[in-house]
Motif scaffolding. Structure first.
Motif, short mmCIF file in Angstrom:
data_model
loop_
_atom_site.label_atom_id
_atom_site.label_comp_id
_atom_site.label_asym_id
_atom_site.label_seq_id
_atom_site.Cartn_x
_atom_site.Cartn_y
_atom_site.Cartn_z
N GLU A 279 0.83 -1.21 0.00
CA GLU A 279 0.00 0.00 0.00
C GLU A 279 0.86 1.25 0.00
N LEU A 280 2.00 1.19 0.70
CA LEU A 280 2.93 2.32 0.68
C LEU A 280 3.45 2.55 -0.75
N LYS A 281 3.69 1.46 -1.45
CA LYS A 281 4.15 1.53 -2.83
C LYS A 281 3.15 2.32 -3.68
N GLN A 282 1.88 1.98 -3.52
CA GLN A 282 0.83 2.67 -4.28
C GLN A 282 0.72 4.14 -3.88
N LEU A 283 0.94 4.40 -2.60
CA LEU A 283 0.90 5.78 -2.11
C LEU A 283 1.99 6.63 -2.77
N LEU A 284 3.21 6.11 -2.78
CA LEU A 284 4.33 6.87 -3.35
C LEU A 284 4.20 7.02 -4.86
N ARG A 285 3.52 6.07 -5.50
CA ARG A 285 3.34 6.17 -6.95
C ARG A 285 2.38 7.31 -7.33
N LYS A 286 1.65 7.80 -6.35
CA LYS A 286 0.82 8.98 -6.58
C LYS A 286 1.69 10.24 -6.65
N HIS A 287 2.97 10.07 -6.32
CA HIS A 287 3.90 11.22 -6.27
C HIS A 287 5.12 10.93 -7.13
N LYS A 288 4.88 10.49 -8.36
CA LYS A 288 5.97 10.09 -9.24
C LYS A 288 6.86 11.26 -9.64
N GLY A 289 6.38 12.47 -9.47
CA GLY A 289 7.23 13.62 -9.73
C GLY A 289 8.30 13.79 -8.67
N VAL A 290 8.11 13.13 -7.53
CA VAL A 290 9.05 13.23 -6.41
C VAL A 290 9.88 11.97 -6.25
N PHE A 291 9.26 10.81 -6.48
CA PHE A 291 9.94 9.53 -6.29
C PHE A 291 10.08 8.78 -7.62
N ARG A 292 11.29 8.33 -7.92
CA ARG A 292 11.49 7.45 -9.06
C ARG A 292 11.00 6.05 -8.71
N GLU A 293 10.69 5.25 -9.73
CA GLU A 293 10.16 3.91 -9.48
C GLU A 293 11.17 3.05 -8.70
N ALA A 294 12.46 3.17 -9.05
CA ALA A 294 13.48 2.40 -8.33
C ALA A 294 13.51 2.80 -6.86
N GLU A 295 13.33 4.08 -6.60
CA GLU A 295 13.32 4.57 -5.22
C GLU A 295 12.09 4.07 -4.47
N ILE A 296 10.96 4.01 -5.16
CA ILE A 296 9.72 3.51 -4.55
C ILE A 296 9.88 2.05 -4.14
N LEU A 297 10.47 1.24 -5.01
CA LEU A 297 10.68 -0.17 -4.71
C LEU A 297 11.64 -0.35 -3.53
N GLU A 298 12.67 0.48 -3.50
CA GLU A 298 13.64 0.41 -2.41
C GLU A 298 12.99 0.78 -1.08
N ILE A 299 12.24 1.87 -1.06
CA ILE A 299 11.61 2.34 0.17
C ILE A 299 10.59 1.34 0.69
N SER A 300 9.82 0.75 -0.21
CA SER A 300 8.82 -0.24 0.22
C SER A 300 9.48 -1.48 0.79
N GLU A 301 10.65 -1.85 0.24
CA GLU A 301 11.39 -3.00 0.79
C GLU A 301 11.91 -2.70 2.19
N LEU A 302 12.43 -1.50 2.39
CA LEU A 302 12.93 -1.11 3.71
C LEU A 302 11.78 -1.03 4.72
N TYR A 303 10.65 -0.53 4.26
CA TYR A 303 9.44 -0.43 5.09
C TYR A 303 8.98 -1.83 5.51
N TYR A 304 8.98 -2.76 4.56
CA TYR A 304 8.55 -4.14 4.82
C TYR A 304 9.46 -4.81 5.86
N SER A 305 10.76 -4.73 5.63
CA SER A 305 11.69 -5.40 6.53
C SER A 305 11.79 -4.69 7.87
N GLY A 306 11.72 -3.35 7.84
CA GLY A 306 11.84 -2.58 9.08
C GLY A 306 10.69 -2.82 10.03
N ASN A 307 9.53 -3.18 9.49
CA ASN A 307 8.35 -3.44 10.33
C ASN A 307 7.97 -4.92 10.37
#
Length: 374
Positions: free
Chosen positions: A44-72
């Motif tokens: 769901e975080l992935k979908q959230l950040l994809r609403k802001h593609k002008g700020v986050f690149r797709e590679a960055e979105i995938l990285e952040i969602s992975e960190l979010y998944y493992s961190g929690n």
């Protein structure tokens, strides 16, 4: 379905977010809460950040969602808690807090996949120096300056800088520069196995450092093929330095990292001289040609130099690498047990992503957004 809201979140205190922004954030978070459980998971975080593609690149979105998944530990974060974490990123001035409360498991196996794509500001490198304070610092600094003086004298470096001298110097030095990172990673790897404890992501960082230095070499040898005699000298130097550094690292890792930090200070100085020589070389010279000559394909790919990336662009990217190695090795000397990789702390990465997200939300015009939807 989630039970009717009891408005308990209205009692929460936010230091930086206004009620209007909180309302908009909550609405957007709830819009991606697919299973309506009041929590935001990694998908769901992935979908959230994809609403802001002008700020986050797709590679960055995938990285952040992975960190979010493992961190929690794969759990979703309650929307109210996520709002508090987002608010915390705006009031966190030193950038050292873990406002989301996420774990650091990812540091042990994950590393920055977007590394070595330097922007213009990051290519403007400042020549810095860490003053020696301890006896070990002074020994490390003296050793580096002594070796540099001898090498400069033997190669005539402090006189006229030519393309031939540059290639000879950088190819030889990069064969040695790739040794410390690998030695550090190997020894820390075995220590982690023996102690059955985490290493804080330093193994990954030093493996990446060794690979980075090797990429310097593999790029430069596409510009000049070393002679058999040159290759023989590399084998001898690598054996001698590799053995000495291995023994030194077993005895004192801090001394070795300070030594590498000073080596990288000299590397930054060397590449700065090379860049200056290229930029000021008279037209028609070999060095001047590097202002327009395309960099080897392997270098263009690795550093994302662009289709028309030049050798000059390559030298600036390599210098940025060396500056990072300089700063990282000096900072490792001061690390304490339990500290995480200074180059890549997953929790701070998440904090930074949340901060970017909320700042984008705060600058958006709600009326314009509604008009787009309509």
């Amino acid at each position: 379905m989630v039970p009717p809201a009891d408005n308990s979140h209205d009692k929460r205190k936010f230091s930086a977010l206004s009620p209007d922004v909180i309302k908009r954030l909550r609405e957007e978070l709830e819009s991606v809460d697919v299973n309506k459980d009041g929590k935001i998971d990694a998908d769901e975080l992935k979908q959230l950040l994809r609403k802001h593609k002008g700020v986050f690149r797709e590679a960055e979105i995938l990285e952040i969602s992975e960190l979010y998944y493992s961190g929690n530990a794969a759990k979703g974060v309650p929307i109210d808690n996520l709002l508090e974490a987002i608010d915390g990123t705006l009031t966190n001035k030193d950038g050292r807090q873990n406002v989301l409360g996420a774990g650091r498991c990812a540091a042990e196996y994950y590393y920055d996949l977007n590394h070595h794509k330097w922007n213009d500001d990051e290519l403007n490198i400042e020549l810095t120096h860490v003053e020696p304070k301890t006896i070990a610092d002074r020994l490390a600094y003296g050793a580096v300056k002594g070796v540099r003086l001898a090498f400069d004298t033997a190669t005539g470096w402090n006189h006229e800088i030519t393309a031939s001298k540059v290639m000879q110097r950088v190819i030889f030095l990069e064969t040695i520069a790739a040794v410390p990172g690998m030695v550090a990673a190997i020894i820390r790897h075995f220590k982690s196995l023996r102690s059955m404890e985490r290493d804080g992501g330093l193994i990954n960082m030093f493996l990446e450092e060794a690979t980075n230095e090797r990429m310097h070499l593999l790029t430069f040898v596409r510009m000049r093929d070393p002679s058999i005699l040159f290759r023989a000298s590399v084998i001898g130097s690598q054996f001698g330095f590799g053995t000495a550094f291995l023994l030194a690292y077993i005895i004192s890792p801090k001394f070795c990292h300070r030594f590498v930090g000073y080596v990288e200070e000299e590397a930054c100085s060397t590449y700065t001289k090379i860049i200056h020589a290229i930029e000021t070389a008279p037209e028609g010279s070999d060095l001047a040609a590097w202002r327009t000559q395309k960099a080897p394909k392997i270098g263009i790919s690795y550093w994302h130099l662009g289709e028309n990336g030049t050798v000059l662009d390559l030298m600036k990217a390599v210098r940025a690498d060396e500056a990072e190695h300089r700063d990282v090795n000096h900072s490792v000397v001061n690390m304490k047990p339990g500290d995480v990789n200074p180059r890549y702390d997953p929790t701070l990465r998440l904090d930074s992503a949340l901060n970017k997200y909320v700042r984008d939300m705060m600058t958006r015009n709600p009326k314009e957004e509604n008009a787009k939807v309509a």
